[in-house]
Scaffold this motif. Sequence first.
Motif, PDB file in Angstrom:
ATOM      1  N   ALA A  27       4.240  -7.232  -0.666  1.00 14.55           N
ATOM      2  CA  ALA A  27       2.838  -6.889  -0.457  1.00 14.55           C
ATOM      3  C   ALA A  27       1.918  -6.740  -1.753  1.00 14.55           C
ATOM      4  O   ALA A  27       0.854  -7.178  -1.745  1.00 14.55           O
ATOM      5  N   VAL A  28       2.601  -6.049  -2.503  1.00 17.21           N
ATOM      6  CA  VAL A  28       1.908  -5.892  -3.992  1.00 17.21           C
ATOM      7  C   VAL A  28       1.934  -7.052  -4.462  1.00 17.21           C
ATOM      8  O   VAL A  28       0.591  -7.149  -5.370  1.00 17.21           O
ATOM      9  N   ILE A  29       2.875  -8.103  -4.503  1.00 21.96           N
ATOM     10  CA  ILE A  29       2.453  -9.427  -5.334  1.00 21.96           C
ATOM     11  C   ILE A  29       1.591 -10.028  -4.543  1.00 21.96           C
ATOM     12  O   ILE A  29       0.546 -10.533  -5.501  1.00 21.96           O
ATOM     13  N   GLU A  30       1.471 -10.018  -3.270  1.00 23.02           N
ATOM     14  CA  GLU A  30       0.112 -10.772  -2.621  1.00 23.02           C
ATOM     15  C   GLU A  30      -1.092  -9.904  -3.155  1.00 23.02           C
ATOM     16  O   GLU A  30      -1.975 -10.993  -3.472  1.00 23.02           O
ATOM     17  N   GLU A  31      -1.124  -8.795  -3.191  1.00 24.83           N
ATOM     18  CA  GLU A  31      -2.180  -7.848  -3.452  1.00 24.83           C
ATOM     19  C   GLU A  31      -2.597  -8.240  -4.858  1.00 24.83           C
ATOM     20  O   GLU A  31      -3.923  -8.597  -4.999  1.00 24.83           O
ATOM     21  N   LEU A  32      -1.700  -8.667  -5.667  1.00 23.82           N
ATOM     22  CA  LEU A  32      -1.778  -8.970  -7.259  1.00 23.82           C
ATOM     23  C   LEU A  32      -2.441 -10.452  -7.337  1.00 23.82           C
ATOM     24  O   LEU A  32      -2.633 -10.836  -8.339  1.00 23.82           O
ATOM     25  N   GLY A  33      -2.299 -11.341  -6.218  1.00 26.40           N
ATOM     26  CA  GLY A  33      -2.881 -12.621  -6.279  1.00 26.40           C
ATOM     27  C   GLY A  33      -2.046 -13.734  -6.399  1.00 26.40           C
ATOM     28  O   GLY A  33      -2.090 -14.695  -6.822  1.00 26.40           O
TER      29      GLY A  33
END
Length: 112
Positions: A27-33
Motif C-alpha cells: 500500500a505504501v508503494i502504491e501511495e508513493l506512485g
Amino acid sequence: MTVLKLVETTERQLSLLLNAGTTPVDAVIEELGHEPNGYFWEGVARWLVSTEARKLDGRFDYDPEGDMFCAHGTDRAALEGLGELMEQVAGDADRMRRLVAAADADGFDFDD
C-alpha cells in the motif's frame, strides 16, 4: 515476516524470489506512485546494491516479471545478503518511504 525465499533451482544455481503484491509495504508503494510488481522490486534491489551494498554488485543477475522479483546466480552469500537488505525494506513502511524519496531525488527510475 519473511517475504523472500532463496531456492536452489538447479545444481549450484540459486534464485532469490519475492511474490509481488504480497509484502506489508504494498500500500505504501502504491501511495508513493509505484506498482508493487517484480520490476519495482528489481529497482529496490539495484538501489540497495548501489547505495548500501556495493560489494554485491555483479555477483548475481536479475530476472523479474510482473508478478515476481527474481535474482539468481551461484553466489549464495551474495543472494542471502541481498535478501536480508530487501526483507528490511519489505517490512518497514518508513524505510520504504525513505528509499523511494532518496531514489526519486537522485533521478532513479524504478521501471515499474
